[in-house]
Write an enzyme that holds these catalytic residues in place. Structure first.
Site, PDB file in Angstrom:
ATOM      1  N   ASP A 211       0.848  -1.191   0.000  1.00 41.62           N
ATOM      2  CA  ASP A 211       0.000   0.000   0.000  1.00 41.62           C
ATOM      3  C   ASP A 211       0.887   1.245   0.000  1.00 41.62           C
ATOM      4  OD1 ASP A 211      -2.944   0.939   0.551  1.00 41.62           O
ATOM      5  OD2 ASP A 211      -1.664   2.162   1.844  1.00 41.62           O
TER       6      ASP A 211
ATOM      7  N   ASN B 114      -2.621  12.968  -2.659  1.00 40.62           N
ATOM      8  CA  ASN B 114      -3.616  13.423  -3.642  1.00 40.62           C
ATOM      9  C   ASN B 114      -4.131  14.810  -3.300  1.00 40.62           C
ATOM     10  OD1 ASN B 114      -4.068  11.876  -5.894  1.00 40.62           O
ATOM     11  ND2 ASN B 114      -5.589  10.547  -4.946  1.00 40.62           N
TER      12      ASN B 114
ATOM     13  N   ASP C 258      -2.214  10.076 -10.047  1.00 38.82           N
ATOM     14  CA  ASP C 258      -2.207   9.004 -11.054  1.00 38.82           C
ATOM     15  C   ASP C 258      -0.787   8.715 -11.528  1.00 38.82           C
ATOM     16  OD1 ASP C 258      -4.931   8.848 -10.854  1.00 38.82           O
ATOM     17  OD2 ASP C 258      -5.355   9.925 -12.727  1.00 38.82           O
TER      18      ASP C 258
ATOM     19  N   GLU D 210      -4.856   2.595  -4.091  1.00 35.13           N
ATOM     20  CA  GLU D 210      -3.391   2.648  -4.017  1.00 35.13           C
ATOM     21  C   GLU D 210      -2.803   1.348  -3.483  1.00 35.13           C
ATOM     22  OE1 GLU D 210      -4.919   4.403  -0.086  1.00 35.13           O
ATOM     23  OE2 GLU D 210      -5.539   4.252  -2.200  1.00 35.13           O
TER      24      GLU D 210
END
Length: 462
Positions: free
Chosen positions: A325, A333, A342, A369
């Site tokens: 992860d 983000n 992204d 993620e």
């Protein structure tokens, strides 16, 4: 996919077709002065050629009709009619020919019936090619409405067949004089019927050249077929008897005229199958890969993990799973935006894929993620070592992040199942994933940018 009718010919295709056309013309130029030169008689040669022409012409008619049914271009149906007419005419001419099936020919044939069917054949095919070119000129871009396909097929394919049946009836029912003069006459080439046949064949060649300007693949091979028919007719008219140079060469070109179109159509069908297969492969690849990262997706993981569990049980080999992860990804983000997020995921995916090298191992995007690495025949120590390499590979990317860490990092949780006779319980796929996930969250709770390994689980895999 582009239709065979409108697909532009490549330079290589044009050169090849041009070379074939030139070879046909050279053969005509060499054979014409020697057309009456007698060669050894081979009795079965004529029926063998006729059978070949019938077969290839029927196949060409079928393939062109099938193309018309899909593309609904009237010209394709008209060409299919031309080849259907040829198949009928050559079959009837063979049945009527004296000495093949009976001394005087079958179907109650008169002495000149087979000769007339030959004339109808060699005049009818180029005439129907001209009709196909006229259809193309009148309806260059029109597709027949789906509800009218059958009517057009009856008209453009059934019409020439009906004409052939009428001409056959004339040849059988009416005791006509020989169409090209008395058999064995040297005046055959100057006979009015010969002149008409030459004119129709020459016009057909010119119509194909003028109609499409040799731009498409179909134009190229149709003009080659028309040239072969012209050569066949010419060599037949230049010789007064059977088993001569002209007679043999004419029959070779009679086979070539429908044969070349069959080859072109079969090549087209093969190309369509190849493109269909490539499209299927591309669709299959798209269905199992994640669009953003290029890794396998969750569906592929769900499909393959069961296969890997069964293989581990069957082979008695360990199976390891690593859940990975991206640390503080929501915060990343929020700070840098979704486009940067992204790009970050794509870069992390590339780093993870770079450390998985064995053919049976694979990495998949599990969701958001989170990633999962499946490692068949891998023990706990090996799985932890690979997870460490993956963590270091991401750290080496040096993707700037917000506090508390300077760069983007990942945490990983590993679990390994060791099948054995002393298994204590039945292990499900969900249990395997949950065990790796629990190890992952232990790594996160311990400060992140860490790898944690669950205790190896002896289990009967299902």
């Amino acid at each position: 996919m582009e239709s065979f009718l409108i697909q532009r010919a490549t330079r290589q295709q044009s050169v090849f077709a041009g070379a074939v056309a030139l070879l046909i013309l050279l053969t005509l130029a060499v054979a014409a002065p020697r057309a009456d030169l007698q060669w050894p008689a081979i009795g079965p040669f004529m029926p063998m050629c006729a059978l070949t022409v019938f077969t290839t012409a029927a196949i060409a008619a079928f393939l062109l009709g099938a193309q018309f049914n899909v593309m609904r271009q009237p010209m394709l149906a008209a060409l299919g009619g031309a080849y259907a007419f040829t198949a009928l005419a050559v079959a009837l001419q063979l049945l009527m020919f004296p000495g093949v099936f009976s001394p005087t020919g079958l179907l109650g044939a008169h002495p000149a019936s087979a000769m007339w069917m030959w004339v109808f054949w060699h005049g009818g095919f180029p005439l129907f090619v001209i009709v196909a070119m006229l259809v193309r000129d009148r309806l260059p871009h029109e597709a027949v409405p789906a509800r009218h396909v059958r009517q057009w097929a009856w008209l453009l394919i059934g019409g020439p067949v009906a004409v052939g049946a009428v001409l056959c009836s004339i040849a059988l029912l009416v005791d006509l004089p020989p169409p090209l003069g008395a058999p064995g006459s040297n005046a055959t080439a100057a006979h009015p019927v010969s002149v008409i046949l030459w004119a129709i064949n020459a016009i057909a060649v010119l119509a194909v050249v003028a109609g499409g300007r040799l731009r498409t693949v179909l134009d190229l091979w149709l003009v080659v077929a028309a040239l072969a028919c012209f050569t066949d007719t010419s060599l037949n008219l230049l010789t007064a008897g059977r088993f001569t140079v002209g007679w043999y060469m004419a029959r070779l070109f009679s086979m070539f005229a429908p044969g070349v179109m069959v080859c072109a159509l079969v090549w087209e069908v093969t190309a369509l199958y190849r493109r269909l297969f490539e499209a299927h492969v591309s669709l299959r690849q798209a269905s199992v890969h994640d669009a953003l990262t290029g890794l396998y997706n969750r569906s592929y993981f769900n499909e393959q993990i069961g296969v890997q569990i069964s293989a581990a049980q069957r082979n008695g080999q360990p199976l390891s799973l690593v859940m990975i992860d991206v640390d503080h990804f929501k915060r990343y983000n929020d700070a840098f935006g979704h486009l940067k997020g992204d790009a970050c995921l794509a870069a992390v995916a590339g780093a993870l894929a770079g450390v998985v090298r064995r053919p049976g191992d694979f990495v998949a995007r599990y969701g958001g993620e989170e990633f999962v690495v499946v490692l068949p025949e891998t023990n706990a120590h090996q799985a932890q070592a690979l997870a460490e390499r993956a963590r270091e590979a991401v750290l080496r990317l040096r993707i700037e992040a917000t506090a508390p860490s300077r760069y983007v990092t990942v945490s990983a949780g590993c679990t390994t199942v060791v099948p054995g006779a002393g298994a204590l319980s039945i292990l499900s796929i969900d249990t395997l994933v949950e065990t790796a996930d629990a190890a992952l969250y232990r790594a996160k709770a311990a400060g992140r940018n860490l790898v944690m390994t669950a205790e190896p689980m002896p289990a009967a895999l299902t």
